[in-house]
Design an enzyme around this catalytic site. Structure first.
Site, PDB file in Angstrom:
ATOM      1  N   GLU A 165      76.115  72.075  19.048  1.00  0.00           N
ATOM      2  CA  GLU A 165      75.712  70.778  19.594  1.00  0.00           C
ATOM      3  C   GLU A 165      75.074  70.880  20.979  1.00  0.00           C
ATOM      4  O   GLU A 165      75.560  70.273  21.948  1.00  0.00           O
ATOM      5  CB  GLU A 165      76.915  69.826  19.656  1.00  0.00           C
ATOM      6  N   GLU A 346      80.921  70.248  10.956  1.00  0.00           N
ATOM      7  CA  GLU A 346      81.949  69.345  11.503  1.00  0.00           C
ATOM      8  C   GLU A 346      81.811  67.986  10.858  1.00  0.00           C
ATOM      9  O   GLU A 346      80.701  67.451  10.759  1.00  0.00           O
ATOM     10  CB  GLU A 346      81.792  69.117  13.014  1.00  0.00           C
TER      11      GLU A 346
END
Ligand code: IFM
Length: 443
Positions: A165, A346
């Site tokens: 991320e 995720e």
């Protein structure tokens, strides 16, 4: 009957180093930017820190046994840069490397494939003191660290991701606040985006030294929606979309920045940089939880402000919108735009939970969220998205950054005072889901 997911579908759980390891001052680990940030008053709920977290550094065997009981066949974790290179570069810390040896060996013995992510936000403080990601040399620091991990673990680990991320730690670290270093300077923000992209490319090249390596990168991808159906909010949402969803995967996979970022990035771009960034990779990791919203904000340097989730939208216990169709569409868009095998690295739901009178956690809302999102993933796969795996965030309740320990995302409850682990109802549900898939795949 529904078309089943691939026979070799990967079912896993994800964690990250600073969020679970603890042992922050143990065996020669150096300080990370989060150690200091957590100590700044008002930064983290309740003044929490990752000093102890889930003490996974000492309890990893118990955590592997938990994974075995759930039946996952993959575990995605991150290596802590400051644990293996306490000053970020230079002399390696043998004790830190030995910890990852033990973890990897334990996973392989349990028939769980290790998926190693090199960076989940815990930059060594010594490198931050040199400017961190605003320093162009950061690309080479990161490549050296990648080589160290590849050289040490590459005989047993084949799945590597460079970053987790990057848009989150650059936006919140350098533009919006909330993460270290907590600065809000537009020029540093653009420099950081570009240098992290260079670091990704340099690390991919370093990881190619591992025979049989399968290399990817993990991006958060969420629809960026306008707060109101006005042209101004539409424009704000488009800017957020570029920064949140495109600033990293586009240059890394397609070889160009979104148009709205080019002028800012050009100040930092040198000849040959796009080729350095856009190195062939083998898979794309997609992290997804819920859509995000933007509204026009003339005074904001980036031309948008974050907006609230619409009042009537269904939400998880911590207020994140629940919208499985947005997940399905995100996977289809990622497939169309990037054309790589996708692993959902995720997905999960947060809540403030306590043990009930019977000593368990009956997390029906998390089960509902996960089952609807897995169903949406199946739909995306049926419509053609090349989805090959799914990792729940997270195995354990853990240190949830600015929210400290107040938000719990685990399939397994952690009593932080005693470090006792208690599988929640969702852990049993996920185990049954994996079993059902295995039965279908072999029938
Ligand atoms: O805990 C985080 C993780 O570190 C990055 N993705 C989102 C999770 C939940 O907020």
């Amino acid at each position: 009957m529904r078309r089943p997911l691939r026979r070799d579908f990967v079912w896993g759980v994800s964690t990250s180093s600073y969020q679970i390891e603890g042992a922050a001052q143990v065996d020669g680990r150096g300080p990370s930017i989060w150690d200091g940030f957590c100590r700044e008053p008002g930064r983290i709920a309740n003044g929490d820190t990752g000093d102890q977290a889930c003490d996974h550094y000492h309890r990893y065997r118990e955590d592997i046994a938990l994974m075995q009981s759930i039946g996952v066949n993959a575990y995605r974790f991150s290596t802590a840069w400051p644990r293996v290179l306490p000053k970020g570069r230079g002399a390696a810390n043998e004790a830190g490397l030995a910890f990852y040896d033990r973890l990897v060996d334990g996973l392989l013995e349990a028939h769980i494939e290790p998926w190693v992510c090199l960076y989940h936000w815990d930059l060594p403080q010594a490198l931050q003191d040199l400017g961190g990601w605003t320093n162009r040399d950061s690309a080479e620091w990161f490549a050296d660290y990648a080589r160290l991990i590849a050289g040490r673990l590459g005989d047993r680990v084949k799945r590597f991701a460079t970053f987790n991320e990057p848009s989150v730690f650059t936006i919140f670290g350098y533009s919006a606040g909330g993460q270290p270093p907590g600065t809000k300077e537009l020029e540093s923000f653009y420099a950081t985006i570009h240098h992290v992209n260079l670091a990704h490319g340099a690390a991919v090249d370093a990881l190619r030294g591992v025979a049989g390596a399968s290399i990817g990168v993990i991006h958060n991808m969420q629809p960026a929606r306008p707060a109101h159906p006005t042209p101004a909010d539409g424009k704000a949402a488009a800017i957020l979309d570029d920064i949140w969803n495109r600033a990293f995967p586009d240059p890394q996979i397609i070889g160009d920045y979104p148009a709205s970022l080019r002028a800012g990035i050009d100040l930092h771009r040198r000849e040959g940089d796009m080729e350095r960034i856009c190195r062939p990779i083998d898979w794309l990791g997609v992290n997804h939880y819920s859509p995000i919203y933007a509204k026009a904000e003339g005074a904001s340097p980036l031309g948008f402000a974050w907006a609230e989730v619409p009042a009537d939208a269904p939400r998880s216990p911590i207020g994140w919108q629940v919208d499985p169709e947005a997940f399905r569409d995100t996977l289809l868009d990622a497939h169309d735009r990037y054309g790589l095998p996708i692993y959902v690295t995720e997905n999960g739901a947060g809540a403030a939970e306590k043990l009930d009178a019977a000593g368990g956690v009956n997390d029906v809302e998390r089960i509902d969220y996960l089952s609807r999102y897995i169903e949406a993933m199946r739909e995306a796969a049926e419509k053609g998205a090349d989805v090959r795996g799914y990792f729940v965030w997270s195995l354990l309740d853990n240190f949830e950054w600015g929210a400290g320990y107040t938000n719990r995302f685990g399939l397994v409850f952690v009593d932080y005072a005693t470090q006792k682990r208690v599988p929640k109802a969702s852990a049993r549900w996920y185990a049954a889901t994996i079993k059902a898939h295995a039965a279908q795949a072999t029938s």
